[in-house]
Design an enzyme around this catalytic site. Sequence first.
Site, PDB file in Angstrom:
ATOM      1  N   SER A 122       0.824  -1.212   0.000  1.00 52.41           N
ATOM      2  CA  SER A 122       0.000   0.000   0.000  1.00 52.41           C
ATOM      3  C   SER A 122       0.854   1.256   0.000  1.00 52.41           C
ATOM      4  O   SER A 122       0.330   2.344  -0.173  1.00 52.41           O
ATOM      5  CB  SER A 122      -0.929   0.001   1.211  1.00 52.41           C
ATOM      6  OG  SER A 122      -0.232  -0.358   2.365  1.00 52.41           O
ATOM      7  N   HIS A 143      -2.575  -2.974  -6.323  1.00 51.55           N
ATOM      8  CA  HIS A 143      -3.027  -2.595  -4.978  1.00 51.55           C
ATOM      9  C   HIS A 143      -4.540  -2.746  -4.868  1.00 51.55           C
ATOM     10  O   HIS A 143      -5.295  -1.943  -5.442  1.00 51.55           O
ATOM     11  CB  HIS A 143      -2.578  -1.144  -4.705  1.00 51.55           C
ATOM     12  CG  HIS A 143      -2.902  -0.670  -3.328  1.00 51.55           C
ATOM     13  ND1 HIS A 143      -3.064   0.652  -3.013  1.00 51.55           N
ATOM     14  CD2 HIS A 143      -3.097  -1.351  -2.169  1.00 51.55           C
ATOM     15  CE1 HIS A 143      -3.350   0.760  -1.726  1.00 51.55           C
ATOM     16  NE2 HIS A 143      -3.377  -0.440  -1.201  1.00 51.55           N
ATOM     17  N   GLU A 155      -5.476  -0.270  -7.801  1.00 58.25           N
ATOM     18  CA  GLU A 155      -4.514   0.758  -8.201  1.00 58.25           C
ATOM     19  C   GLU A 155      -3.359   0.017  -8.879  1.00 58.25           C
ATOM     20  O   GLU A 155      -2.693  -0.801  -8.241  1.00 58.25           O
ATOM     21  CB  GLU A 155      -3.987   1.469  -6.934  1.00 58.25           C
ATOM     22  CG  GLU A 155      -4.065   2.970  -6.945  1.00 58.25           C
ATOM     23  CD  GLU A 155      -3.566   3.591  -5.623  1.00 58.25           C
ATOM     24  OE1 GLU A 155      -3.236   2.889  -4.658  1.00 58.25           O
ATOM     25  OE2 GLU A 155      -3.514   4.825  -5.587  1.00 58.25           O
ATOM     26  N   ASN A 193      -3.751   6.249  -0.885  1.00 57.15           N
ATOM     27  CA  ASN A 193      -3.347   6.483   0.506  1.00 57.15           C
ATOM     28  C   ASN A 193      -2.783   7.874   0.741  1.00 57.15           C
ATOM     29  O   ASN A 193      -2.822   8.382   1.857  1.00 57.15           O
ATOM     30  CB  ASN A 193      -2.365   5.407   0.951  1.00 57.15           C
ATOM     31  CG  ASN A 193      -3.113   4.135   1.300  1.00 57.15           C
ATOM     32  OD1 ASN A 193      -4.203   4.197   1.872  1.00 57.15           O
ATOM     33  ND2 ASN A 193      -2.560   2.997   0.932  1.00 57.15           N
TER      34      ASN A 193
HETATM   35  N1  CAA Z   1     -15.455  -9.301   3.142  1.00 54.23           N
HETATM   36  C1  CAA Z   1     -16.246  -9.616   2.119  1.00 54.23           C
HETATM   37  N2  CAA Z   1     -17.452  -9.037   1.906  1.00 54.23           N
HETATM   38  C2  CAA Z   1     -17.842  -8.116   2.788  1.00 54.23           C
HETATM   39  C3  CAA Z   1     -17.065  -7.742   3.903  1.00 54.23           C
HETATM   40  C4  CAA Z   1     -15.822  -8.398   4.057  1.00 54.23           C
HETATM   41  N3  CAA Z   1     -14.982  -8.091   5.060  1.00 54.23           N
HETATM   42  N4  CAA Z   1     -17.721  -6.776   4.593  1.00 54.23           N
HETATM   43  C5  CAA Z   1     -18.877  -6.573   3.947  1.00 54.23           C
HETATM   44  N5  CAA Z   1     -18.944  -7.371   2.848  1.00 54.23           N
HETATM   45  C6  CAA Z   1     -20.028  -7.435   1.869  1.00 54.23           C
HETATM   46  C7  CAA Z   1     -21.320  -7.941   2.471  1.00 54.23           C
HETATM   47  O1  CAA Z   1     -21.378  -9.356   2.417  1.00 54.23           O
HETATM   48  C8  CAA Z   1     -22.348  -7.294   1.597  1.00 54.23           C
HETATM   49  O2  CAA Z   1     -22.437  -8.043   0.391  1.00 54.23           O
HETATM   50  P1  CAA Z   1     -23.810  -8.092  -0.456  1.00 54.23           P
HETATM   51  O3  CAA Z   1     -24.137  -6.697  -0.875  1.00 54.23           O
HETATM   52  O4  CAA Z   1     -23.452  -8.989  -1.610  1.00 54.23           O
HETATM   53  O5  CAA Z   1     -24.839  -8.665   0.463  1.00 54.23           O
HETATM   54  C9  CAA Z   1     -21.724  -5.940   1.215  1.00 54.23           C
HETATM   55  O6  CAA Z   1     -20.306  -6.082   1.446  1.00 54.23           O
HETATM   56  C10 CAA Z   1     -22.250  -4.821   2.074  1.00 54.23           C
HETATM   57  O7  CAA Z   1     -22.008  -5.183   3.420  1.00 54.23           O
HETATM   58  P2  CAA Z   1     -22.941  -4.778   4.643  1.00 54.23           P
HETATM   59  O8  CAA Z   1     -24.353  -4.643   4.156  1.00 54.23           O
HETATM   60  O9  CAA Z   1     -22.661  -5.705   5.766  1.00 54.23           O
HETATM   61  O10 CAA Z   1     -22.363  -3.414   5.151  1.00 54.23           O
HETATM   62  P3  CAA Z   1     -22.215  -2.032   4.438  1.00 54.23           P
HETATM   63  O11 CAA Z   1     -23.262  -1.776   3.429  1.00 54.23           O
HETATM   64  O12 CAA Z   1     -22.041  -1.113   5.573  1.00 54.23           O
HETATM   65  O13 CAA Z   1     -20.813  -2.164   3.646  1.00 54.23           O
HETATM   66  C11 CAA Z   1     -18.503  -1.936   3.476  1.00 54.23           C
HETATM   67  C12 CAA Z   1     -19.645  -2.518   4.287  1.00 54.23           C
HETATM   68  C13 CAA Z   1     -18.455  -2.578   2.081  1.00 54.23           C
HETATM   69  C14 CAA Z   1     -17.210  -2.270   4.226  1.00 54.23           C
HETATM   70  C15 CAA Z   1     -18.728  -0.389   3.333  1.00 54.23           C
HETATM   71  O14 CAA Z   1     -18.901   0.181   4.597  1.00 54.23           O
HETATM   72  C16 CAA Z   1     -17.589   0.324   2.647  1.00 54.23           C
HETATM   73  O15 CAA Z   1     -17.500   0.364   1.421  1.00 54.23           O
HETATM   74  N6  CAA Z   1     -16.688   0.933   3.438  1.00 54.23           N
HETATM   75  C17 CAA Z   1     -15.518   1.650   2.919  1.00 54.23           C
HETATM   76  C18 CAA Z   1     -14.437   0.679   2.628  1.00 54.23           C
HETATM   77  C19 CAA Z   1     -13.207   1.346   2.107  1.00 54.23           C
HETATM   78  O16 CAA Z   1     -13.096   2.553   1.972  1.00 54.23           O
HETATM   79  N7  CAA Z   1     -12.192   0.525   1.810  1.00 54.23           N
HETATM   80  C20 CAA Z   1     -10.903   0.994   1.377  1.00 54.23           C
HETATM   81  C21 CAA Z   1      -9.942   0.976   2.515  1.00 54.23           C
HETATM   82  S1  CAA Z   1      -8.359   1.558   2.046  1.00 54.23           S
HETATM   83  C22 CAA Z   1      -7.544   0.170   1.562  1.00 54.23           C
HETATM   84  O17 CAA Z   1      -7.987  -0.933   1.645  1.00 54.23           O
HETATM   85  C23 CAA Z   1      -6.211   0.377   0.959  1.00 54.23           C
HETATM   86  C24 CAA Z   1      -5.071   0.556   1.818  1.00 54.23           C
HETATM   87  O18 CAA Z   1      -3.967   0.475   1.309  1.00 54.23           O
HETATM   88  C25 CAA Z   1      -5.168   0.919   3.231  1.00 54.23           C
END
Ligand code: CAA
Length: 286
Positions: A122, A143, A155, A193
């Site tokens: 990352s 990424h 990415e 990031n």
């Molecule tokens: N693994 C797999 N699937 C997951 C999951 C996980 N850990 N968490 C949630 N899901 C799935 C659920 O099964 C659900 O699937 P369906 O639509 O097919 O039923 C879907 O995601 C939505 O989940 P929820 O209804 O439980 O919850 P939500 O609507 O609140 O979504 C979320 C959860 C997808 C995490 C959402 O809150 C979100 O998009 N958050 C932002 C995430 C983000 O910004 N990620 C980037 C982080 S930065 C990074 O990763 C890079 C780095 O280098 C640091």
Amino acid sequence: MSGSQGKSMAVIGAGTMGRGIAQVFAQSGYEVYMHDTVPAAMESAAGQIEKLLKRAVDKGKMSADDAAATQRRIHTVPNLSNIGRHPLIVEAVIENPDVKVELLGSIQSMVTDDGILATNTSSISITQLAAATDRPDRFIGMHFFNPVPVMKLVEVVRGLQTSDETVKRTIALAESVGKSPVECNDHPGFVANRVLMPMINEAIFALQEGVARAEAIDDIMKLGMNHPMGPLALADLIGLDVCLDILQVLHRDLGEDRYRPCPLLRKMVQARRLGRKTKQGFYCYE
Ligand code: CAA
């Protein structure tokens, strides 16, 4: 255990990102060979993937046959030297340049002659990691974002010596598993990031200074900016140790005070309150 017939790939590291990468490639028909030095991590990865596939079946988003076939395509390989040769290997081990450099030196021979060696780092320089291999033109950043099965973005990070052909093929590989790849160059934190971490860091400063409670900071960003989750909850999802590592890279390599990690973040990491993975971060996940 060669994956030379049909589509195959290997992923090294069965942590949060590695297991997600394994799942998306297996769902798209790739035979996936997954290795981790910690056997328990591979077991936990296989268990979590099974649970997620079952949830998809229960929700009617996948047939039971497809879920079973996806699971069968994931092979856990306890001994790295048995991983076989593959046209794509994605490294997703701990964010430590020394660990990655050593690993890359030993796995470069496991990529087929014209294959691609990718890192899911990352924030570590792609150019620096490429230099640990004898194939920097076929080395690239791939990424993924957490949770990998849900987030569309990959990415695609081009190091100084990455060839145009490698970029083109990596974009096609990401598209073949239903992702939306976006290309960028090798600069500290890449794009995602560099923009995301200062926001998370600022939210932690706001908490430290008593501007508002954690829930209020997150609600304000969710409701006011339409973010799916607030920055503190997101930091817990990413892992506070990972956030600190990335901020340290930004601070050191861009040399500007605005990337200075918040002291509260340092304390949380020292206390091993790392977010969801330790069940305690800015929130409690018991
Ligand atoms: N693994 C797999 N699937 C997951 C999951 C996980 N850990 N968490 C949630 N899901 C799935 C659920 O099964 C659900 O699937 P369906 O639509 O097919 O039923 C879907 O995601 C939505 O989940 P929820 O209804 O439980 O919850 P939500 O609507 O609140 O979504 C979320 C959860 C997808 C995490 C959402 O809150 C979100 O998009 N958050 C932002 C995430 C983000 O910004 N990620 C980037 C982080 S930065 C990074 O990763 C890079 C780095 O280098 C640091």
